[in-house]
Design an enzyme around this catalytic site. Structure first.
Site, short mmCIF file in Angstrom:
data_model
loop_
_atom_site.label_atom_id
_atom_site.label_comp_id
_atom_site.label_asym_id
_atom_site.label_seq_id
_atom_site.Cartn_x
_atom_site.Cartn_y
_atom_site.Cartn_z
N ARG A 152 5.99 5.80 -1.11
CA ARG A 152 5.07 6.37 -2.10
C ARG A 152 5.89 7.28 -3.00
NH1 ARG A 152 -0.84 9.01 -1.43
NH2 ARG A 152 -1.26 6.78 -1.39
N CYS B 19 -11.10 4.83 -3.98
CA CYS B 19 -9.96 4.81 -3.06
C CYS B 19 -9.85 6.09 -2.25
CB CYS B 19 -8.67 4.54 -3.82
SG CYS B 19 -8.24 5.83 -5.01
N1 NVA Z 1 -4.84 7.47 -8.79
C1 NVA Z 1 -4.68 8.36 -7.66
C2 NVA Z 1 -4.84 7.59 -6.38
C3 NVA Z 1 -4.70 8.41 -5.12
C4 NVA Z 1 -4.82 7.59 -3.88
C5 NVA Z 1 -3.32 9.02 -7.73
O1 NVA Z 1 -2.34 8.34 -8.06
O2 NVA Z 1 -3.22 10.22 -7.48
N1 CP Z 2 -6.36 6.13 -1.11
C1 CP Z 2 -5.18 6.66 -0.74
O1 CP Z 2 -4.11 6.10 -0.93
O2 CP Z 2 -5.29 7.86 -0.07
P1 CP Z 2 -4.10 8.86 0.31
O3 CP Z 2 -3.60 9.47 -0.96
O4 CP Z 2 -4.75 9.86 1.22
O5 CP Z 2 -3.02 8.09 1.00
#
Ligand code: NVA
Ligand code: CP
Length: 318
Positions: A112, A268
């Site tokens: 991530r 999400c």
């Molecule tokens: N669009 C959001 C999704 C978090 C799971 C972000 O990138 O912060």
């Molecule tokens: N939806 C999602 O990816 O949640 P987190 O940021 O908690 O991993």
């Protein structure tokens, strides 16, 4: 290392591969619910690299890997040598060097991070599969779980309509790719100035999405209405401006009524009730957000199985 299969964006897989993943997710979820052990990945190690915060992604990958008999190691950029944004932290090891080392000690890597280019550079230097656990551009694991959740509740998604209300962010981009791969439609409504950029969304066609100035019109008759926070991780400096710009892009009960009684609501998570969605919607009867969150784990177990073992058929996995 070109022959290694990665999952960096939704369009990396074909419709046939998704059909397989959804079938395996269903079977794997059934085993979990029946408390039956399924340990095809014993002695395998998943490394998880987080340069942004997470609850669901970390938990679902870590718990999922353990349930498959393997183990998971968590690294973050605060206390590892990897900082892909070198300008912020001076001492970072290069992404290429980190990929060489990490992929010699593990069987699969989940990342991530900020820029999609970082995971592409990592994957180009990795001996093992790399999974995108969210970048500024995409969140493919989320949409695999969302579509699996839709199928559980409503059957095949082909030909259906998904309404995306709000920011044209990583999750929106991934829905747009999914619509092309799996042949459904996305109605997108964003405030002016936040429109979808097809190139950034990695689209190879634009037949499967339509833009609407009015969010109510985007939602009308949709099989699924979905949204996300107004400000994604990494864009916090724009928070005040976005609060003003997105004020009319809240999914509320009127919008769900326009979608119709059979329409589902997804998010999400994490959510900001009272901003992108009214509490009565996310906590209401049409919302399937808890199934959606749980399904992250089942679908990612199917993804790990597929990347490490290839196509496992149900008869062979008993
Ligand atoms: N669009 C959001 C999704 C978090 C799971 C972000 O990138 O912060
Ligand atoms: N939806 C999602 O990816 O949640 P987190 O940021 O908690 O991993």
């Amino acid at each position: 290392m070109d022959s290694v299969k990665h999952f960096l964006q939704f369009k990396d897989f074909t419709r046939a591969e998704y059909d397989h993943l959804f079938e395996r997710s269903r079977w794997i979820k059934g085993q979990f619910k029946a408390y039956r052990k399924y340990w095809p990945l014993s002695d395998r190690t998943l490394v998880m690299i987080f340069e942004k915060a997470s609850t669901r992604t970390r938990l679902s990958f870590e718990a999922g890997m353990q349930q498959l008999g393997g183990s998971a190691i968590y690294l973050n950029s605060r206390d590892s040598q990897l900082h892909s944004r070198d300008s912020q932290l001076q001492r970072g090891e290069s992404v290429e060097d980190a990929a060489q080392v990490i992929s010699r000690m593990s069987d699969v890597v989940m990342i991530r991070t900020f820029e999609q280019a970082m995971i592409e550079r990592f994957a180009a230097n990795s001996r093992v599969p790399v999974i995108n656990g969210l970048t500024n551009e995409y969140h493919p694991c989320q949409i695999v779980a969302d579509i699996f959740t839709f199928i559980e509740h409503r059957g095949p998604i082909q030909g259906k309509t998904v309404a995306w209300i709000g920011d044209s962010n990583n999750v929106c981009n991934t829905w747009l790719q999914a619509a092309e791969v799996l042949d459904f439609n996305v109605h997108v409504s964003t405030p002016p100035g936040y429109e979808v950029e097809p190139a950034r969304a990695g689209l190879y066609g634009t037949d499967h999405f339509e833009s609407y100035a009015d969010p109510m019109e985007a939602a009308r008759g949709a099989d699924l209405v979905t949204t996300d926070v107004w400000t994604s991780m990494g864009f916090e400096a724009e928070n005040d401006e976005r609060r003003r710009d997105f004020a009319d892009w809240q999914v509320d009960l009127d919008m769900m009524r326009a979608a119709g009684p059979e329409s589902l609501f997804m998010h999400c998570l994490p959510v900001h009730r009272g901003e992108e969605v009214e509490a009565a919607v996310i906590d209401g009867a049409q919302s399937v957000v808890w199934d959606e969150a749980e399904n992250r784990m089942h679908t990612q177990k199917a993804l790990l199985e597929y990347l490490l073992l290839g196509r496992v058929e149900a008869a062979a996995s008993k």
